[in-house]
Design an enzyme around this catalytic site. Structure first.
Site, mmCIF file in Angstrom:
data_model
loop_
_atom_site.group_PDB
_atom_site.id
_atom_site.type_symbol
_atom_site.label_atom_id
_atom_site.label_comp_id
_atom_site.label_asym_id
_atom_site.label_seq_id
_atom_site.Cartn_x
_atom_site.Cartn_y
_atom_site.Cartn_z
ATOM 1 N N ASN A 1 0.829 -1.210 0.000
ATOM 2 C CA ASN A 1 0.000 0.000 0.000
ATOM 3 C C ASN A 1 0.860 1.255 0.000
ATOM 4 O O ASN A 1 0.369 2.347 -0.198
ATOM 5 C CB ASN A 1 -0.943 0.017 1.213
ATOM 6 C CG ASN A 1 -0.215 -0.065 2.530
ATOM 7 O OD1 ASN A 1 0.620 -0.946 2.729
ATOM 8 N ND2 ASN A 1 -0.491 0.849 3.430
ATOM 9 N N CYS B 1 -2.082 5.453 7.498
ATOM 10 C CA CYS B 1 -2.359 4.855 8.800
ATOM 11 C C CYS B 1 -1.328 5.267 9.831
ATOM 12 O O CYS B 1 -1.546 5.169 11.017
ATOM 13 C CB CYS B 1 -2.380 3.343 8.662
ATOM 14 S SG CYS B 1 -3.336 2.843 7.248
HETATM 15 N N1 PMP Z 1 -4.574 -3.097 4.635
HETATM 16 C C1 PMP Z 1 -4.101 -2.206 3.762
HETATM 17 C C2 PMP Z 1 -3.072 -2.635 2.771
HETATM 18 C C3 PMP Z 1 -4.578 -0.879 3.784
HETATM 19 O O1 PMP Z 1 -4.088 0.032 2.920
HETATM 20 C C4 PMP Z 1 -5.555 -0.519 4.737
HETATM 21 C C5 PMP Z 1 -6.072 0.893 4.790
HETATM 22 N N2 PMP Z 1 -6.876 1.191 3.678
HETATM 23 C C6 PMP Z 1 -6.013 -1.501 5.629
HETATM 24 C C7 PMP Z 1 -5.491 -2.781 5.557
HETATM 25 C C8 PMP Z 1 -7.038 -1.183 6.673
HETATM 26 O O2 PMP Z 1 -8.277 -1.041 6.087
HETATM 27 P P1 PMP Z 1 -9.530 -0.463 6.885
HETATM 28 O O3 PMP Z 1 -9.216 0.981 7.094
HETATM 29 O O4 PMP Z 1 -10.672 -0.753 5.961
HETATM 30 O O5 PMP Z 1 -9.663 -1.201 8.154
#
Ligand code: PMP
Length: 398
Positions: A162, A336
């Site tokens: 990501n 994140c």
């Molecule tokens: N895994 C990846 C690779 C992400 O980029 C993300 C954030 N979009 C997540 C997990 C967590 O997803 P969510 O915010 O839907 O819990």
């Protein structure tokens, strides 16, 4: 249904140019429109036996089928969750506590949720090994093989990063897991809008998806669980989602993910072709016009919507703010953890020095970018970099 109309959808303010699709995507207006009646008119609970309850059950099961079709799974292999974080938790913790053996392998460049789940499992008696990646973010299959022991029960490797967009050799990794009879989980959030994933053909056992990454609403996700794989539930209650995820189903959100998956299936090839064109222009334009600039991640095995650069002598944060002044939204790394001052664990795992990681800039594109966004960025960025370097005591170039 055929989704013929690609919306002329304005995202953010009229003048804003958005290059941060990996952090957040706008909900496609076609998705939003389909979701709305499920908030007020079709508000039934699938557990109710009356008419609107039946209607909710029907759309829930239709949604399960659509998402299953999106990844070539069976409907009963799809569990709706509150997002990919929950799907990752259910996959790893649910599997670890249900099955014999205590060794789990993840990679160094997993999403922060996988790293934190691994920490939790370590505190609870499991052994976790992190397999390293090369300078381009790729896992070496032999290095992975060497880390497998007779106690290994689960391997979790992201489909594509990501952050730097590097795509892993998933068919080979899944094949290795099959051969060694180890369950294989992949977080496919970054890959799902770019790669047609066929879980059956690949032999994937567990896979996490998020709705927002295919232009559906946030707060909805899926864990694909191959038939025969056993997990312990993490959320106990009324027994919804085959007893694996209790709680009244988020029907508007689930409908949103259904429509988002249907549109994505139809439009992915066209979208990826367009994004590849933008990506090539950006990479060429930046590397040729800005001295001492480099591409992070893999030059070829990378998601079409991702470019990730580093620039000698400047901080990614200053660059982000310089571009913000010009109405361009970018990122310095994973959303994140982008509010921490720590360098990205992914960039460090690639072997970058702290100052190189701090000098990095992530641009992620999507459905609503236009060719003129690329022109604007290529016009503006060299000047912003030049001005910042003039002020920087760290920059040794001219
Ligand atoms: N895994 C990846 C690779 C992400 O980029 C993300 C954030 N979009 C997540 C997990 C967590 O997803 P969510 O915010 O839907 O819990």
């Amino acid at each position: 249904m055929t989704w013929l109309l690609m919306p002329e959808q304005q995202c953010g303010s009229e003048t804003m140019i958005y290059f941060d699709y990996q952090s957040s995507r706008p909900v496609d207006s076609r998705v939003l429109k389909t979701m709305l009646p499920y908030f007020d008119k079709k508000f039934g609970n699938p557990s109710s036996l009356h008419e609107i309850g039946d209607e909710a059950t029907l759309i829930l099961e239709q949604s399960r089928s659509s998402v299953a079709e999106f990844i070539n799974a069976e409907p009963e292999e799809i569990i709706f969750t509150s997002g990919a974080t929950e799907a990752n938790n259910l996959a790893l913790i649910g599997y670890a506590f249900r099955n014999r053996g205590n060794h789990i392998i993840i990679s160094e460049i997993e999403h922060i949720s996988i790293h934190n789940i691994a920490k939790y499992l370590q505190k609870n008696g499991f052994e976790v090994t992190k397999v390293p990646v090369d300078f381009y973010g790729r896992i070496n299959i032999d290095a992975l093989k060497q880390r497998i022991t007779d106690k290994t029960i689960l391997i979790s490797i992201t489909y594509a990063s990501n952050e730097v967009g590097t795509i892993q050799e998933i068919p080979e990794i899944a094949g290795l897991c099959r051969e060694k009879e180890i369950a294989f989980h992949t977080d496919a959030v970054a890959a799902e809008p770019q790669i047609h994933i066929d879980v059956k053909n690949l032999g994937i056992d567990l896979m996490s998806l998020s709705s927002n990454d295919i232009y559906g609403p946030k707060g909805v996700g899926v864990l694909y669980i191959r038939k025969g794989i056993r997990l312990n539930p993490l959320i106990l209650g009324g027994g919804q989602e085959f007893g694996l995820r209790s709680g009244t189903e988020n029907i508007p959100g689930i409908v949103g993910m259904k429509i988002a998956a249907e549109i994505m299936s139809q439009e992915m090839d066209q979208e990826v072709a367009t994004l590849k064109g933008y990506q090539q222009r950006l990479i060429k334009g930046v590397l040729e016009n800005i001295p001492d600039s480099y591409l992070n991640g893999h030059p070829r095995a990378r998601l079409a919507n991702n470019v990730h650069f580093r620039f000698d002598g400047i901080e990614g944060e200053s660059l982000l703010l310089g571009l913000k002044d010009k109405g361009i939204s970018v990122s310095t790394g994973s959303a994140c953890s982008s509010k921490t001052l720590e360098p990205s664990h992914t960039l460090i795992a690639l072997g970058l020095l702290h100052e190189e990681a701090h000098g990095s800039l992530q641009l992620t594109m999507g459905r609503f970018n236009r060719a003129q966004d690329i022109d604007t960025l290529l016009n503006v960025l060299p000047d912003v970099v030049r001005k910042l370097r003039k002020l920087s005591p760290l920059y040794k170039g001219v």
